[in-house]
Write an enzyme that holds these catalytic residues in place. Structure first.
Site, PDB file in Angstrom:
ATOM      1  N   ASN A 254       0.829  -1.199   0.000  1.00  6.89           N
ATOM      2  CA  ASN A 254       0.000   0.000   0.000  1.00  6.89           C
ATOM      3  C   ASN A 254       0.863   1.249   0.000  1.00  6.89           C
ATOM      4  O   ASN A 254       1.963   1.275   0.544  1.00  6.89           O
ATOM      5  CB  ASN A 254      -0.977  -0.012   1.188  1.00  6.89           C
ATOM      6  CG  ASN A 254      -0.439   0.712   2.408  1.00  6.89           C
ATOM      7  OD1 ASN A 254      -0.497   1.938   2.491  1.00  6.89           O
ATOM      8  ND2 ASN A 254       0.115  -0.038   3.347  1.00  6.89           N
TER       9      ASN A 254
ATOM     10  N   CYS B  82       6.140   5.916   8.945  1.00  3.01           N
ATOM     11  CA  CYS B  82       5.503   5.677   7.662  1.00  3.01           C
ATOM     12  C   CYS B  82       6.437   6.029   6.502  1.00  3.01           C
ATOM     13  O   CYS B  82       6.990   7.123   6.441  1.00  3.01           O
ATOM     14  CB  CYS B  82       4.204   6.457   7.529  1.00  3.01           C
ATOM     15  SG  CYS B  82       3.293   5.862   6.104  1.00  3.01           S
TER      16      CYS B  82
ATOM     17  N   GLY C 182       0.856  -9.316   9.810  1.00  6.86           N
ATOM     18  CA  GLY C 182       0.383 -10.563   9.209  1.00  6.86           C
ATOM     19  C   GLY C 182      -0.425 -11.467  10.115  1.00  6.86           C
ATOM     20  O   GLY C 182      -0.559 -12.664   9.849  1.00  6.86           O
TER      21      GLY C 182
HETATM   22  C1  LIG Z   1      -3.900   0.119   3.969  1.00  6.81           C
HETATM   23  C2  LIG Z   1      -2.996   0.310   5.144  1.00  6.81           C
HETATM   24  C3  LIG Z   1      -2.934   1.545   5.786  1.00  6.81           C
HETATM   25  C4  LIG Z   1      -2.110   1.751   6.882  1.00  6.81           C
HETATM   26  N1  LIG Z   1      -2.080   2.946   7.505  1.00  6.81           N
HETATM   27  C5  LIG Z   1      -1.329   3.134   8.625  1.00  6.81           C
HETATM   28  C6  LIG Z   1      -1.380   4.359   9.348  1.00  6.81           C
HETATM   29  O1  LIG Z   1      -2.116   5.281   9.005  1.00  6.81           O
HETATM   30  N2  LIG Z   1      -0.597   4.473  10.445  1.00  6.81           N
HETATM   31  C7  LIG Z   1       0.213   3.464  10.908  1.00  6.81           C
HETATM   32  O2  LIG Z   1       0.874   3.628  11.934  1.00  6.81           O
HETATM   33  N3  LIG Z   1       0.263   2.273  10.249  1.00  6.81           N
HETATM   34  C8  LIG Z   1      -0.480   2.097   9.117  1.00  6.81           C
HETATM   35  N4  LIG Z   1      -0.464   0.878   8.466  1.00  6.81           N
HETATM   36  C9  LIG Z   1       0.392  -0.203   8.965  1.00  6.81           C
HETATM   37  C10 LIG Z   1      -0.413  -1.191   9.846  1.00  6.81           C
HETATM   38  O3  LIG Z   1      -0.918  -0.545  10.980  1.00  6.81           O
HETATM   39  C11 LIG Z   1       0.455  -2.394  10.274  1.00  6.81           C
HETATM   40  O4  LIG Z   1       1.543  -1.924  11.033  1.00  6.81           O
HETATM   41  C12 LIG Z   1       0.984  -3.196   9.099  1.00  6.81           C
HETATM   42  O5  LIG Z   1       0.041  -3.256   8.057  1.00  6.81           O
HETATM   43  C13 LIG Z   1       1.361  -4.614   9.497  1.00  6.81           C
HETATM   44  O6  LIG Z   1       0.241  -5.323   9.970  1.00  6.81           O
HETATM   45  P1  LIG Z   1      -0.645  -6.323   9.036  1.00  6.81           P
HETATM   46  O7  LIG Z   1       0.344  -7.163   8.273  1.00  6.81           O
HETATM   47  O8  LIG Z   1      -1.468  -7.109   9.982  1.00  6.81           O
HETATM   48  O9  LIG Z   1      -1.450  -5.450   8.139  1.00  6.81           O
HETATM   49  C14 LIG Z   1      -1.282   0.664   7.358  1.00  6.81           C
HETATM   50  C15 LIG Z   1      -1.360  -0.573   6.705  1.00  6.81           C
HETATM   51  C16 LIG Z   1      -2.191  -0.771   5.624  1.00  6.81           C
HETATM   52  C17 LIG Z   1      -2.251  -2.120   4.964  1.00  6.81           C
END
Ligand SMILES: Cc1cc2nc3c(=O)[nH]c(=O)nc-3n(C[C@H](O)[C@H](O)[C@H](O)COP(=O)(O)O)c2cc1C
Length: 317
Positions: A78, A139, A258
């Protein structure tokens, strides 16, 4: 929506995340759950240990141009670019909804200077719009002065982490967590910087840098070219980073990366996380956080474990 009676049964699911009492260790990953409203149609969001908001900035942000999401094997790339409603709309429209429901709120914030983080954290505390602050220092998607010049993100520079953390710390009495980027050689250094800066916890991990190119068009699949990889593809990296950090920290960790099932969440707890957040999986299965929570309860029952806290850092080697 009726509450699940089993949430209050024998097993003690409660954890203390750096001074934030959570009735269970399951929260959601920032940016994958909006501000909770949409998901409340799928399950009672107050069943979560906490709702973590999308990163909030001082001004409304439109984010990057589309395409901003690309599916990859076992993951998601993303480059949303931190689109969000901005602090004012959050305070006037989103926080009242979460408060009315009775949710515990982790307010995730994003700024471009220590002063911006300070203002965001202060506003959230003054308006009782969060029960804890999670500062996203990691980020990779935004073209701010630092990234545009090719320099590192705050989250990749231990000195900057200390500076930002100290500033936010002095601005709020709420439990303060710092969310770190995994795009570093050694996660222990930034994690220790968070602790030195006086935060109450660390959130690991944000997305891993990645990109994808369409061979037919020879063009990048994301308008931003580079994006952040999330989903099951990053889980082993995240578990290792939690384990690495847990071995040197005395403050607790929110593990994320994940998590799709209860077993995935339990991996993070065993590696040393105190709480876990479910992220990208909720796009595929909106009630995934509840499946994870229910699965943790089943695991505790099956293994006759009384308190979920017994699992924290309990990996056996
Ligand atoms: C579409 C999307 C938007 C995200 N936006 C943010 C955000 O605004 N702030 C943040 O700290 N992390 C953001 N993240 C990161 C997630 O909070 C998380 O740390 C990361 O996706 C790993 O977890 P997951 O594999 O379960 O998605 C975003 C992730 C995704 C996929």
């Amino acid at each position: 929506m009726p509450r699940d009676a089993t949430d209050t049964d024998d097993m003690n699911l409660a954890v203390n995340m750096g001074g934030l009492p959570m009735k269970n260790p399951v929260t959601v990953a920032s940016g994958t759950f909006g501000y909770g409203q949409e998901y409340n149609q799928y399950f009672d969001i107050t069943r979560l240990g906490a709702v973590t908001t999308k990163s909030l900035s001082l001004k409304v942000r439109a984010g990057n141009k589309p395409p901003r999401l690309v599916e990859t094997p076992a993951g998601l790339l993303n480059a949303i670019g931190l689109q969000n409603v901005g602090i004012e709309t959050y305070l006037s429209e989103k926080a009242p909804f979460l408060r009315k429901q009775g949710a515990t709120i982790i307010g995730n914030i994003y700024g471009h200077s220590p002063d911006e983080y300070v203002e965001l954290a202060s506003r959230l505390e003054q308006e009782s719009a969060a029960d804890a602050i999670e500062a996203n220092l990691s980020c990779p998607n935004v073209h701010d002065a630092k990234t545009a010049s090719g320099a590192v993100l705050v989250s990749q520079d231990p000195d900057a982490i200390i500076e930002y953390t100290k500033a936010i710390r002095s601005a709020t009495t709420l439990p303060l967590f710092i969310k770190l980027s995994p795009n570093v050689a050694d996660i222990q250094e930034p994690a220790l910087a968070v602790q030195e800066g006086g935060a109450d916890g660390v959130c690991l991990i944000n997305t891993l840098l990645g990109m994808s190119i369409n061979p037919k068009t020879r063009r990048p699949r994301l308008s931003n070219i580079v994006g952040g990889l999330s989903g099951p593809a990053i889980r082993p990296v995240a578990v290792k980073m939690v384990w690495d950090a847990a071995r040197v920290l005395s403050i607790p960790i929110i593990g994320t990366g994940g998590i799709c099932t209860a077993n995935d969440a339990i991996e993070f707890l065993l590696a040393g996380a105190t709480a876990v957040s479910v992220g990208s999986m909720t796009f595929r299965q909106p009630d995934a956080p509840m499946q994870v929570l229910d699965g943790i309860k089943t695991y505790l029952k099956q293994h006759r474990i009384e308190r979920v806290e017994e699992l924290i850092g309990a990996m056996e080697v």
